[in-house]
Scaffold this motif. Structure first.
Motif, mmCIF file in Angstrom:
data_model
loop_
_atom_site.group_PDB
_atom_site.id
_atom_site.type_symbol
_atom_site.label_atom_id
_atom_site.label_comp_id
_atom_site.label_asym_id
_atom_site.label_seq_id
_atom_site.Cartn_x
_atom_site.Cartn_y
_atom_site.Cartn_z
ATOM 1 N N ALA A 157 12.046 -19.533 2.179
ATOM 2 C CA ALA A 157 12.759 -18.576 1.428
ATOM 3 C C ALA A 157 12.000 -18.137 -0.094
ATOM 4 C CB ALA A 157 13.997 -19.213 1.129
ATOM 5 N N GLU A 158 11.274 -19.279 -0.529
ATOM 6 C CA GLU A 158 10.717 -19.101 -1.934
ATOM 7 C C GLU A 158 9.379 -18.035 -1.558
ATOM 8 O OE1 GLU A 158 11.370 -22.930 -4.327
ATOM 9 O OE2 GLU A 158 9.751 -23.014 -2.849
ATOM 10 N N ALA A 159 8.723 -18.301 -0.401
ATOM 11 C CA ALA A 159 7.641 -17.564 0.110
ATOM 12 C C ALA A 159 7.837 -16.131 0.190
ATOM 13 C CB ALA A 159 7.044 -17.948 1.332
ATOM 14 N N ILE A 160 9.121 -15.539 0.675
ATOM 15 C CA ILE A 160 9.640 -14.729 0.962
ATOM 16 C C ILE A 160 9.755 -13.821 -0.515
ATOM 17 C CG2 ILE A 160 11.459 -12.949 1.880
ATOM 18 C CD1 ILE A 160 11.673 -15.231 4.284
ATOM 19 N N GLU A 161 10.536 -14.486 -1.007
ATOM 20 C CA GLU A 161 10.863 -13.955 -2.546
ATOM 21 C C GLU A 161 9.784 -13.664 -3.375
ATOM 22 O OE1 GLU A 161 12.966 -15.864 -6.546
ATOM 23 O OE2 GLU A 161 13.720 -16.740 -4.439
ATOM 24 N N GLU A 162 8.675 -14.539 -3.175
ATOM 25 C CA GLU A 162 7.383 -14.221 -3.978
ATOM 26 C C GLU A 162 6.942 -12.879 -3.392
ATOM 27 O OE1 GLU A 162 3.949 -15.313 -6.118
ATOM 28 O OE2 GLU A 162 6.117 -16.128 -6.334
ATOM 29 N N ALA A 163 6.604 -12.819 -2.190
ATOM 30 C CA ALA A 163 6.273 -11.563 -1.593
ATOM 31 C C ALA A 163 6.959 -10.417 -2.072
ATOM 32 C CB ALA A 163 6.170 -11.739 -0.081
ATOM 33 N N GLU A 164 8.326 -10.416 -2.228
ATOM 34 C CA GLU A 164 9.284 -9.223 -2.576
ATOM 35 C C GLU A 164 8.881 -8.862 -4.053
ATOM 36 O OE1 GLU A 164 13.002 -10.516 -1.530
ATOM 37 O OE2 GLU A 164 12.826 -9.891 0.666
ATOM 38 N N ARG A 165 8.550 -9.972 -4.596
ATOM 39 C CA ARG A 165 8.286 -9.946 -6.036
ATOM 40 C C ARG A 165 6.967 -9.231 -6.683
ATOM 41 N NH1 ARG A 165 10.524 -15.262 -7.626
ATOM 42 N NH2 ARG A 165 8.558 -15.703 -7.949
ATOM 43 N N ASN A 166 5.896 -9.539 -5.756
ATOM 44 C CA ASN A 166 4.610 -8.904 -5.752
ATOM 45 C C ASN A 166 4.177 -8.299 -4.466
ATOM 46 O OD1 ASN A 166 4.525 -10.517 -8.372
ATOM 47 N ND2 ASN A 166 4.208 -12.101 -7.280
ATOM 48 N N PRO A 167 4.884 -7.044 -4.350
ATOM 49 C CA PRO A 167 4.428 -6.339 -3.241
ATOM 50 C C PRO A 167 3.106 -5.980 -3.100
ATOM 51 C CG PRO A 167 6.008 -4.942 -4.639
ATOM 52 C CD PRO A 167 5.961 -6.504 -5.056
ATOM 53 N N GLU A 168 2.522 -5.592 -4.453
ATOM 54 C CA GLU A 168 1.194 -5.159 -4.258
ATOM 55 C C GLU A 168 0.056 -6.169 -3.877
ATOM 56 O OE1 GLU A 168 0.346 -2.084 -5.735
ATOM 57 O OE2 GLU A 168 2.525 -1.846 -5.739
ATOM 58 N N GLU A 169 0.372 -7.342 -3.855
ATOM 59 C CA GLU A 169 -0.633 -8.373 -3.585
ATOM 60 C C GLU A 169 -1.056 -8.333 -2.191
ATOM 61 O OE1 GLU A 169 0.286 -12.741 -4.073
ATOM 62 O OE2 GLU A 169 0.286 -12.213 -6.220
ATOM 63 N N ASP A 170 -0.186 -8.207 -1.223
ATOM 64 C CA ASP A 170 -0.603 -8.149 0.143
ATOM 65 C C ASP A 170 -0.822 -6.645 0.809
ATOM 66 O OD1 ASP A 170 -0.479 -10.809 0.510
ATOM 67 O OD2 ASP A 170 1.661 -11.003 0.847
ATOM 68 N N LYS A 171 -0.822 -5.654 -0.247
ATOM 69 C CA LYS A 171 -1.034 -4.350 0.402
ATOM 70 C C LYS A 171 -2.331 -4.480 0.940
ATOM 71 C CE LYS A 171 1.860 -0.789 -1.521
ATOM 72 N NZ LYS A 171 2.221 -0.054 -2.948
ATOM 73 N N ILE A 172 -2.567 -3.477 1.780
ATOM 74 C CA ILE A 172 -3.930 -3.267 2.525
ATOM 75 C C ILE A 172 -4.421 -2.092 1.926
ATOM 76 C CG2 ILE A 172 -5.117 -2.566 4.807
ATOM 77 C CD1 ILE A 172 -2.567 -3.883 6.145
ATOM 78 N N GLU A 173 -5.774 -2.310 1.509
ATOM 79 C CA GLU A 173 -6.694 -1.186 0.790
ATOM 80 C C GLU A 173 -6.506 0.116 1.829
ATOM 81 O OE1 GLU A 173 -10.368 -2.178 -0.728
ATOM 82 O OE2 GLU A 173 -9.559 -3.841 -1.798
ATOM 83 N N PRO A 174 -6.461 1.282 1.151
ATOM 84 C CA PRO A 174 -6.415 2.407 1.928
ATOM 85 C C PRO A 174 -7.806 2.380 2.892
ATOM 86 C CG PRO A 174 -6.621 3.248 -0.120
ATOM 87 C CD PRO A 174 -6.300 1.638 -0.169
#
Length: 339
Positions: free
Chosen positions: A311-328
């Motif tokens: 649950a914490e891992a999902i929450e973290e991903a939602e808080r920092n959506p930029e972190e896992d964004k794939i570069e164009p």
């Protein structure tokens, strides 16, 4: 045995003749060679007479026969019944004399088995073995023995001594006892040695934070613990789980080293396996106990912030959506540098 042979020999053993006492010791030892007769020997007062025959008024050979007979009784009979009260301490010296390298391997083996059984009795028996340096040194020497049965009996005996605070203190000292115990946990050649060594490590780490730290003195500590946790025998796995849990309880520095390794994933895998097992008609009770211990260890890691819940891992991903964004995606440059 039922014919009262022991009773007759016990009565005869009151003689002062050393030669006759040697013969009585020899016959009693021959009787004790038969496992089914050992109970009769105890019932008819044989163990009490053998202690006397092993300690005094006998030839050296006679003492050795009596000591071997005591070992044989100590292996298969309940030591609390065979050697009540003070007698349980009195048998230690004659049995330990059979650890001598000059004795036959069978005598060594029987002595180690009997001592291992006696060590489960009480603390005064354990201290009698541990405080006499020759005795415990003899047992520890056999843990390096090439002969697997001798080595196994020595490791099992040593493990049974680990419930003593005195043994814990010995292992806390400047020596390689903990290091060797960790290495034996990864010893795949004999599953019984692995089971005994992991049991010893579980007891020692539960009793001492210092021993939890000393586990890291072995350069192969991670491989050895992983080997125990991934064992096919759940009775071994549960010992490994207890060791890891004890180490997560030993302060942040020790816990951090545990959670930096693959051990964390294996703990999670054991929890998952136990959850899957819940779907079976008959669940494995040991696996369910393993799950509880692994979960407690993981909870410790979570408490320190080394691991996050799903649950914490999902929450973290939602808080920092930029972190896992794939570069164009960028088109590859054309030949000759033209854009």
């Amino acid at each position: 045995g039922s014919m009262g042979i022991t009773s007759a020999l016990v009565a005869l053993s009151k003689t002062e003749s050393q030669n006759l006492r040697e013969l009585i010791s020899r016959v009693l030892n021959a009787v004790c060679q038969q496992q089914e007769l050992r109970g009769f020997v105890v019932q008819q007062g044989g163990s009490k007479a053998l202690v006397q025959l092993a300690l005094e008024g006998n030839t050296d050979r006679g003492k050795r026969f009596a000591a071997q007979a005591l070992s044989r009784v100590g292996i298969t009979q309940d030591p609390a019944i065979a050697f009540p009260g003070q007698r349980s301490c009195d048998v230690i010296r004659p049995i330990c004399q059979l650890l001598d390298q000059d004795c036959e391997a069978l005598e060594n083996f029987e002595a180690l088995m009997a001592l291992g059984n006696l060590a489960t009795l009480n603390e005064s028996v354990r201290l009698r073995i541990l405080k006499e340096s020759n005795y415990i040194q003899g047992i520890e020497d056999y843990t390096f023995e090439e002969h697997v049965l001798l080595r196994r009996a020595a490791v099992q005996c040593w493990t049974n001594l680990c419930s003593s605070p005195y043994q814990v203190t010995r292992c806390e000292g400047k020596n390689d006892k903990v290091k060797y115990c960790v290495l034996m946990c990864g010893d795949d050649s004999d599953p019984e040695i692995v089971k005994a060594a992991s049991g010893a490590l579980a007891m020692l780490t539960e009793a001492s934070t210092k021993i939890c730290e000393k586990v890291f003195e072995s350069s192969q500590w991670e491989e050895c613990l992983l080997s125990v946790l991934a064992n096919t025998d759940y009775n071994v796995v549960i010992r490994g789980a207890v060791v890891v849990y004890n180490m997560t309880q030993a302060g942040e520095n020790v816990a951090k080293k545990i959670f930096e390794t693959q051990i964390m994933e294996v703990l999670q895998a054991q929890v998952l396996q136990a959850n899957l097992d819940m779907g079976n008609a008959q669940t494995n009770p040991i696996l369910q106990k393993i799950k509880t211990i692994c979960q407690k260890a993981l909870d410790e890691g979570h408490k320190y912030g080394f691991i996050r819940t799903q649950a914490e891992a999902i929450e973290e991903a939602e808080r920092n959506p930029e972190e896992d964004k794939i570069e164009p995606w960028m088109p590859a440059p054309k030949a000759g540098g033209a854009q």
